[in-house]
Design a protein around this motif. Structure first.
Motif, short mmCIF file in Angstrom:
data_model
loop_
_atom_site.label_atom_id
_atom_site.label_comp_id
_atom_site.label_asym_id
_atom_site.label_seq_id
_atom_site.Cartn_x
_atom_site.Cartn_y
_atom_site.Cartn_z
N VAL A 252 84.26 9.12 43.49
CA VAL A 252 85.36 8.50 44.23
C VAL A 252 85.25 8.73 45.74
CG1 VAL A 252 87.87 8.39 44.59
CG2 VAL A 252 86.94 8.57 42.26
N PHE A 253 84.96 9.96 46.16
CA PHE A 253 84.91 10.27 47.59
C PHE A 253 83.54 9.91 48.16
CE2 PHE A 253 88.12 13.11 45.81
CZ PHE A 253 89.20 12.81 46.64
N ASN A 254 83.28 8.61 48.20
CA ASN A 254 82.01 8.11 48.74
C ASN A 254 82.27 6.80 49.47
OD1 ASN A 254 81.39 5.76 46.70
ND2 ASN A 254 81.90 7.53 45.41
N GLU A 255 81.32 6.41 50.29
CA GLU A 255 81.48 5.23 51.15
C GLU A 255 81.71 3.97 50.35
OE1 GLU A 255 78.92 2.69 54.49
OE2 GLU A 255 78.01 4.37 53.42
N ARG A 256 80.98 3.77 49.27
CA ARG A 256 81.08 2.54 48.51
C ARG A 256 82.47 2.37 47.91
NH1 ARG A 256 77.16 2.34 43.59
NH2 ARG A 256 78.71 3.82 42.82
#
Length: 333
Positions: free
Chosen positions: A147-151
């Motif tokens: 979840v805590f990612n750029e995409r």
């Protein structure tokens, strides 16, 4: 000149007005190609704002005649829209485009303008194209975080903008505003051409487009997260186990999401939502019998069948309780 003299240009003179900022930007780009190219986006925004100032002055001096001022404002909008990909790169462009499209949706409703309506739809199409084919073609899973990612952030912002737009359109539909707005702000348009646009970009069609895109990207983004969890190094599993877990995870998620949509469609008496939910539910069912049965290990295969069986049992109880509403599947709203 036209603003100072308070003169309405001829048709061919509008091309000069349109080409002036383009020629200025091309010359500026040529001069700033070396170490100062980062200033080009700011210059384009400044040109856009300058045209907005000219548009306002023209609007006031011409006693609120909108032909020239609308043209100048339209050039300003295009400049500001173009500045985003010129100044920035990567997924931030998609985020800003989606926010910009949402703003134009709000403006189209506020001013009842078909131009803003068409412009916002075009930007959303660009956003969808970038998400599907440009931004994350080679997404790296090194140091991947769930979840805590750029995409996921980009998908979340785009989905939020699309869902907010669909809510705006839904509110307009409740006011019995289902057709295309007819007010001209920037361009003169004939009734024949307006009728052609009206058939494709009505409020109802735009609502359907945004709500479909919203659900598509919700399913797409969460499916990406499920597969990325097992493709990354978060869990120390062998390749076969990862493959089985991905297949099971996708089947469970698609089934749960389609059932949620189905419940919403029944409770809201929405034929369109029910139809979309049934189509989505058919995907994990077909996947279960065509793919999972022959490719998953026994424990994963049993889990898939048990889970789907539980959903079908729940569906049976729902049918007994909401028989009248469920019969609406074969009827229109």
């Amino acid at each position: 000149y036209f603003v100072r003299k308070n003169v309405i240009p001829n048709i061919w003179e509008y091309s000069t007005i349109s080409l002036n900022p383009l020629i200025f930007i091309i010359i500026s780009n040529d001069l700033l190609q070396s170490d100062n190219s980062s200033w080009l986006g700011s210059i384009i925004i400044s040109v856009g704002l300058l045209y907005f100032i000219f548009a306002y002055i023209s609007y006031i001096r011409s006693n609120y005649e909108i032909t020239l001022s609308s043209m100048l404002a339209g050039v300003g909008l295009i400049c500001i829209f173009s500045a985003i990909p010129v100044q920035l790169s990567g997924s931030i462009v998609t985020i800003l485009f989606s926010i910009q499209a949402l703003v134009f949706v709000w403006l189209s409703i506020k001013f009842k303008s078909w131009e803003f309506q068409v412009f916002s739809s075009g930007i959303f199409v660009v956003v969808i194209f970038r998400l599907l084919f440009t931004d994350f073609g080679n997404f790296e899973l090194v140091n991947y975080q769930i979840v805590f990612n750029e995409r996921f952030l980009v998908f979340f912002v785009v989905t939020l903008c699309l869902s907010t737009s669909s809510y705006f359109y839904f509110l307009e539909m409740k006011k019995n505003e289902k057709k295309l707005y007819t007010r001209n702000l920037f361009f003169k348009i004939t009734n024949k051409n307006l009728q052609s646009i009206r058939q494709n970009l009505s409020i109802r069609n735009l609502f359907i487009f945004t709500i479909l895109a919203t659900n598509f990207f919700i399913v797409w983004s969460i499916s990406f997260e499920i597969t990325s969890v097992f493709d990354s190094n978060i869990f120390d599993l062998d390749s076969d186990t990862k493959s089985y877990a991905k297949g099971l995870g996708l089947t469970i998620f698609w089934s749960i999401y389609s059932v949620i949509l189905l419940v919403i469609g029944i409770s809201k008496r929405s034929y369109q939502i029910r139809s979309g939910a049934i189509f989505l539910l058919a995907i994990p069912v077909v996947k279960l019998f065509v793919y999972d049965t022959f490719n998953l290990e026994q424990i994963y295969r049993i889990t898939s069948y048990v889970f789907l069986g539980v959903l079908l049992i729940i569906g049976g109880f729902m049918y007994q309780k909401y028989e009248d509403r469920i019969k609406e599947f074969i009827l229109k709203d």
